[in-house]
Design a protein around this motif. Structure first.
Motif, mmCIF file in Angstrom:
data_model
loop_
_atom_site.group_PDB
_atom_site.id
_atom_site.type_symbol
_atom_site.label_atom_id
_atom_site.label_comp_id
_atom_site.label_asym_id
_atom_site.label_seq_id
_atom_site.Cartn_x
_atom_site.Cartn_y
_atom_site.Cartn_z
ATOM 1 N N GLN A 54 0.805 -1.207 0.000
ATOM 2 C CA GLN A 54 0.000 0.000 0.000
ATOM 3 C C GLN A 54 0.842 1.263 0.000
ATOM 4 O O GLN A 54 0.711 2.112 0.877
ATOM 5 C CB GLN A 54 -0.937 0.020 1.201
ATOM 6 N N LEU A 55 1.733 1.318 -0.947
ATOM 7 C CA LEU A 55 2.543 2.532 -1.087
ATOM 8 C C LEU A 55 1.666 3.646 -1.647
ATOM 9 O O LEU A 55 0.854 3.395 -2.533
ATOM 10 C CB LEU A 55 3.706 2.261 -2.038
ATOM 11 N N VAL A 56 1.816 4.828 -1.116
ATOM 12 C CA VAL A 56 1.052 5.950 -1.676
ATOM 13 C C VAL A 56 2.018 7.045 -2.121
ATOM 14 O O VAL A 56 3.146 7.131 -1.626
ATOM 15 C CB VAL A 56 0.033 6.544 -0.666
ATOM 16 N N GLY A 57 1.557 7.853 -3.047
ATOM 17 C CA GLY A 57 2.382 8.922 -3.591
ATOM 18 C C GLY A 57 2.435 10.125 -2.658
ATOM 19 O O GLY A 57 1.487 10.398 -1.920
ATOM 20 N N VAL A 58 3.566 10.835 -2.699
ATOM 21 C CA VAL A 58 3.710 12.101 -1.963
ATOM 22 C C VAL A 58 4.274 13.119 -2.948
ATOM 23 O O VAL A 58 5.252 12.835 -3.641
ATOM 24 C CB VAL A 58 4.667 11.933 -0.754
ATOM 25 N N VAL A 59 3.614 14.263 -3.033
ATOM 26 C CA VAL A 59 4.011 15.244 -4.046
ATOM 27 C C VAL A 59 4.193 16.617 -3.412
ATOM 28 O O VAL A 59 3.347 17.078 -2.646
ATOM 29 C CB VAL A 59 2.922 15.345 -5.154
ATOM 30 N N GLY A 60 5.304 17.252 -3.704
ATOM 31 C CA GLY A 60 5.548 18.638 -3.276
ATOM 32 C C GLY A 60 6.012 19.434 -4.482
ATOM 33 O O GLY A 60 6.897 18.992 -5.220
ATOM 34 N N LEU A 61 5.388 20.578 -4.715
ATOM 35 C CA LEU A 61 5.727 21.340 -5.926
ATOM 36 C C LEU A 61 6.623 22.537 -5.607
ATOM 37 O O LEU A 61 6.500 23.158 -4.554
ATOM 38 C CB LEU A 61 4.455 21.849 -6.609
ATOM 39 N N GLU A 62 7.505 22.839 -6.542
ATOM 40 C CA GLU A 62 8.274 24.085 -6.503
ATOM 41 C C GLU A 62 7.929 24.810 -7.795
ATOM 42 O O GLU A 62 8.104 24.261 -8.884
ATOM 43 C CB GLU A 62 9.762 23.789 -6.443
ATOM 44 N N PRO A 261 1.823 4.816 4.304
ATOM 45 C CA PRO A 261 1.291 5.848 5.194
ATOM 46 C C PRO A 261 1.684 5.578 6.650
ATOM 47 O O PRO A 261 1.678 4.437 7.093
ATOM 48 C CB PRO A 261 -0.223 5.738 4.992
ATOM 49 N N GLY A 262 2.053 6.650 7.346
ATOM 50 C CA GLY A 262 2.458 6.506 8.748
ATOM 51 C C GLY A 262 3.951 6.325 8.912
ATOM 52 O O GLY A 262 4.512 6.537 9.976
#
Ligand code: ADP
Ligand code: MG
Length: 555
Positions: A54-62, A261-262
């Motif tokens: 259950q890998l989930v994506g993490v996104v941070g934009l610049e 998650p976690g």
């Protein structure tokens, strides 16, 4: 290796360039002498797999947003898109020794305004720093930015996207804004692979940028694309950036990782070369899937910069970031701290408010923001939320809709149908903007009034709309008169047409008699065909109902 006396050697990304300055800022020529083997190879397309972990994506934009200003951040050179190469370059932009930066107040105001619109804290004092790196399109060898103390911090961007089964549910989400910093844009390198050289255009060098850094709060491409679209709308409403991604006014780098998650966040990659919101979503989703796949195969995600290729839909490695790059940040000695004032009362004695950046004055000038506008439209006109998105997403369409509403008594839900489907459809088909519409809001309102007051039927209204579009200038009334399109509401005339239809379609009449009311609409359609859509539908229905029922009772 022989080079001319004043040529400079550049060593960039394992490639060696010679830089030949030319007189009067003509494009400078860079010859590639040797190139290390390229690591850019297309990767095979990944199959989508479900993840047992259950890998989930993490996104941070610049995001780099070019500030809409007539001149550059630290020089008086004009800012223009598509000007001849090196025609907008001052001595400062070209880093001639002895030139000094002069801060452009308009750019500071734009950053403050953007910060306020994004709920940021505006730092009363911010600082400029030099970030050193060596590249041909950065003639000073450093970029002036705000590393230690940016102009705005700790904001939020609330964006919505449509979700749910029918994709008509509005999902509201918030992403935190870490900071907004002012910095210089670089010039542009134009690589000519055929002739093996690179040209430099310094028109963009020194243009003011706002770099917006977001916290890694998003989880997929769709969210990131929706956040960027909302940001575009906000910047356009503020007039601080034109926000066109394909013209490079808004440049988005996506940091992407996956984790359970976690658990702590995973190693991220940074994806560049994305020039539309749609491609942003695809690049991120591709990257999430690729990393998931790597981890599931027992591999390790590399901390690297990757490029998105819109043709293949894939990301490919550009350079690794495993070794920390040292930019040798240092305070910019030629610029004092940037001070902004809360209100006029806090200005030092003798300082003119016109000369200073006063936050309160900028706050007063904030326009209605897109989210507020959407909520207002839904409340005021009781239109569907998805229609409020359509209106706000198209520049000028809200004003158009509201102008029509002022001049017609038609229900807003009917008007929105005309504006969002008929008008927008015609505009899109011909690649026109709302301001280029050949049909003005008053002309459309007049047409809708004719329908409202029963002068024309809805199908004729559509015909008239087409004709108005084609003739651009003729009023709906003129068209209706010229083509005799007025509603037929003469009972005797309609009665005889209805009788003819009832006589010609005994099977349909029989079905209606047996209780199949839907077939009545079919009969109505035959009458409309006979009258070219001009028959008054209310009268026709009444007459047909009477004729079919009468027959039933008498038979
Ligand atoms: P850098 O110092 O390399 O610029 P930052 O910590 O300032 O790194 O983060 C830069 C961007 O990367 C921010 O937009 C942030 O949200 C995002 N980011 C940081 N860590 C992750 C991660 N693990 N996954 C996705 N995005 C991340
Ligand atoms: Mg950073």
């Amino acid at each position: 290796m022989a080079t001319s006396a004043n040529a400079m050697l550049y060593h960039v990304n394992k490639q060696i360039f010679i830089f030949y300055p030319k007189a009067s800022f003509n494009p400078c020529l860079i010859r590639r002498i040797c190139t290390s083997s390229s690591r850019c190879g297309a990767q095979p397309r990944l199959k989508v797999k479900s993840s047992p972990q259950q890998l989930v994506g993490v996104v941070g934009l610049e995001i780099h947003a070019q500030i809409q200003s007539s001149t550059k951040l630290f020089s008086g050179s004009p800012v223009r898109f598509l000007a001849p190469p090196n025609s907008l370059v001052s001595f400062f932009d070209a880093s001639l020794p002895g030139t000094l930066p002069v801060l452009n107040r308009r750019c500071v105001e734009a950053a403050v305004m953007t910060g306020l619109a994004l709920n940021c804290t505006i730092n009363r004092k911010s600082l400029f720093d030099r970030k050193h790196y060596f590249y041909a399109d950065l003639p000073a060898g450093y970029q002036i930015t705000q590393q230690r103390r940016p102009v705005a911090v700790d904001g939020t961007l609330t964006y919505s996207h449509l979700g749910g089964k029918k994709r008509n549910q509005v999902l509201k989400k918030t992403v935190r804004i870490t900071q907004i910093q002012l910095e210089q844009d670089s010039g542009k390198s134009l690589h000519d692979d055929q002739r093996c050289h690179t040209l430099i255009d310094l028109n963009r060098a020194g243009v003011g940028l706002m770099e917006l850094v977001m916290e890694p709060d998003m989880s997929c491409g769709e969210e990131a694309a929706a956040a960027v679209r909302e940001l575009q709308l906000i910047l356009q409403a503020l007039g601080t950036c034109q926000g066109n991604m394909s013209e490079g006014q808004l440049r988005v780098d996506a940091n992407v990782s996956v984790h359970v998650p976690g658990e702590p966040l995973g190693v991220r990659t940074e994806v560049k070369n994305i020039n539309s919101a749609r491609f942003l979503a695809r690049a991120i989703d591709y990257e999430i899937q690729r990393q998931t796949d790597v981890l599931q195969r027992g591999g390790r995600v590399q901390n690297e910069t990757r490029a998105y290729d819109s043709k293949s839909g894939e990301t490919t490695p550009m350079r690794d970031k495993e070794g920390l790059q040292d930019y040798r940040f240092m305070p910019e000695p030629n610029l004092p701290p940037l001070i902004v004032y809360e209100d006029k009362a806090s200005l030092p004695a003798g300082m003119d408010a016109q000369q200073a950046v006063v936050v309160e004055q900028i706050r007063e000038r904030l326009p209605e923001l897109p989210s507020v506008k959407r909520d207002r439209l839904v409340q005021m006109y009781a239109i569907l939320p998805e229609h409020s998105f359509t209106l706000v997403n198209e520049d000028g369409l809200v004003d158009y809709f509201e102008a029509v509403m002022k001049e017609t008594k038609r229900e807003p839900r009917k008007v929105i149908g005309w504006v969002a489907n008929e008008l927008l459809g015609h505009l899109k088909q011909r690649d026109l903007s709302v301001s280029q519409s050949p049909i003005s809001p008053s002309a459309l309102a007049e047409l809708l009034e004719l329908q409202e007051t029963g002068r024309i039927s809805s199908s004729v209204a559509k015909q008239v709309f087409q004709e108005m579009w084609r003739s651009s200038g003729k009023t709906s009334l003129q068209i209706i008169q010229e083509q005799d399109l007025g509603l037929v509401s003469n009972t005797a005339e309609l009665n005889s047409i209805c009788q003819k239809i009832v006589d010609s379609y005994p099977n349909e009449v029989h079905a209606v008699r047996n209780g199949n009311k839907k077939v009545l609409n079919k009969l109505m359609g035959f009458v409309q065909k006979e009258t070219k859509g001009r028959a008054d539908p209310v009268l026709v229905r009444a007459i047909l109902e009477e004729k079919t029922t009468t027959t039933t009772t008498t038979s």
